[in-house]
Design an enzyme around this catalytic site. Structure first.
Site, mmCIF file in Angstrom:
data_model
loop_
_atom_site.group_PDB
_atom_site.id
_atom_site.type_symbol
_atom_site.label_atom_id
_atom_site.label_comp_id
_atom_site.label_asym_id
_atom_site.label_seq_id
_atom_site.Cartn_x
_atom_site.Cartn_y
_atom_site.Cartn_z
ATOM 1 N N HIS A 181 48.484 53.825 31.386
ATOM 2 C CA HIS A 181 49.046 52.480 31.168
ATOM 3 C C HIS A 181 49.465 52.290 29.711
ATOM 4 C CE1 HIS A 181 47.932 51.240 35.127
ATOM 5 N NE2 HIS A 181 46.650 51.140 34.906
ATOM 6 N N ARG B 209 57.389 46.042 37.666
ATOM 7 C CA ARG B 209 57.243 44.992 38.681
ATOM 8 C C ARG B 209 57.609 43.661 38.041
ATOM 9 N NH1 ARG B 209 51.438 43.502 41.644
ATOM 10 N NH2 ARG B 209 52.291 42.322 43.417
ATOM 11 N N ARG C 23 44.565 43.860 46.146
ATOM 12 C CA ARG C 23 44.378 42.439 46.442
ATOM 13 C C ARG C 23 45.259 42.037 47.623
ATOM 14 N NH1 ARG C 23 45.874 37.096 44.777
ATOM 15 N NH2 ARG C 23 47.795 37.919 43.872
ATOM 16 N N LYS C 24 46.544 41.768 47.376
ATOM 17 C CA LYS C 24 47.458 41.375 48.453
ATOM 18 C C LYS C 24 48.602 42.364 48.653
ATOM 19 C CE LYS C 24 46.845 36.353 48.593
ATOM 20 N NZ LYS C 24 47.555 35.052 48.553
ATOM 21 N N GLY C 25 49.072 42.958 47.571
ATOM 22 C CA GLY C 25 50.170 43.897 47.682
ATOM 23 C C GLY C 25 51.471 43.256 48.136
#
Length: 313
Positions: free
Chosen positions: A115, A137, A275-277
């Site tokens: 990262h 993103r 988490r949710k994607g």
């Protein structure tokens, strides 16, 4: 000290101590509290910069919460030529978290991830034009996802600073880049875009999280071509299916990818990586005023940079 080897009670005490510690700082960037960085920040970061890269190395570069684990699994499957889940955790090849001596002795081809900001990745890898995969993103979903991650990950929270605090506290903090983990996402993207524009870095495959969500097979085909791997349409479809958010989460929880150790260190005993994607969850978090403030920051920080984000699918 190996936190995972401790008893549950001792582990909680050790994790609580980690949560309270301030972030190490290097070259103006706050960094997560990984053991090698905490032991000697300057030495470890310089060792990364001076790492003896090989021509066969593949470096996955992402800011946190841009689909790192997801893309890591996709690329691992592409490299092995089939849709079998890979064992082991990507941390074993994460430059800021791993033992660099062990990484140096790992057999080729090495699939490495980080990262870290562009200026901190291995100089030899950049100068010699070795393969890099860069995944981005939309910033609003990154902010939401990182907030939920930080709140549960002892390496990225800081009790002494009451960070991340409430969502309102956190988004104001991010807009001001106070807790600038890895330099902050705005700087991270700007630095990469400038390096690509000026040809300081070449041989970069750039991908967007949202494109992978929308057209997974097509994006897998692009990645395979970049990696010089010939895969059948069926294999690429199988990889897309195995790496769907639900299937990848299920495989992680069920042990198909090896032991899931993250719940052992998470504040709420869940895997904080997944988490949710989804794309567009930011709309459930940002108030109108926060969204307007954030848009102003984006306009200022990315002025003159040709970046087009997808905020909903």
């Amino acid at each position: 000290m190996d936190i995972l080897s401790l008893s549950p009670e001792e582990r909680e005490k050790a994790l609580d101590a980690v949560r309270k510690v301030k972030f190490p700082i290097y070259d103006g960037c706050m960094l997560p509290k990984f053991p090698p960085i905490m032991a000697n920040t300057e030495k470890h970061m310089q060792s990364i910069r001076n790492f003896d890269s090989r021509e066969s190395d593949i470096l996955l570069c992402t800011f946190p919460k841009c689909g790192t684990h997801w893309v890591h699994e996709i690329v691992s499957m592409i490299l092995q030529g089939d849709a079998r889940y890979t064992k082991g955790h990507k941390l074993n090849f994460m430059m800021e978290a791993c033992n660099l001596e062990e990484l140096a002795n790992a057999p080729s081809p090495r699939f490495i991830n980080t990262h870290l900001a562009f200026r901190h990745i291995p100089k030899k890898h950049v100068d010699n034009g070795y393969k890099i995969i860069l995944v981005s993103r939309n910033p609003k979903d990154v902010m939401v996802s990182f907030y939920n991650h930080i709140d549960r990950d002892p390496l990225t929270s800081c009790g002494e600073d009451n960070f991340p605090g409430t969502w309102s506290d956190y988004i104001q903090d991010m807009c001001e880049n106070r807790h600038n983990i890895y330099g902050g996402y705005f700087n991270y993207l700007s630095e990469w875009e400038e390096a690509k524009k000026t040809k300081v870095v070449t041989n970069v495959h750039s991908a967007f999280y949202e494109d992978l969500k929308k057209n997974p097979v097509a994006e897998i085909a692009r990645l395979a071509a970049f990696l010089n791997k010939e895969l059948s349409s069926q294999v690429m479809e199988d990889i897309a299916n195995k790496c769907s958010f639900k299937n990848l989460v299920d495989a992680t929880k069920s042990g198909q990818k090896g032991e899931d150790v993250l719940p052992l260190v998470s504040r709420d005993k869940t895997n904080f990586v997944f988490r949710k994607g989804t794309t567009g969850d930011w709309k459930n978090w940002f108030t109108v005023a926060q969204n307007e403030m954030f848009d102003q920051v984006l306009e200022r920080e990315f002025k003159g940079i040709d970046l087009k984000f997808t905020y909903e699918l």
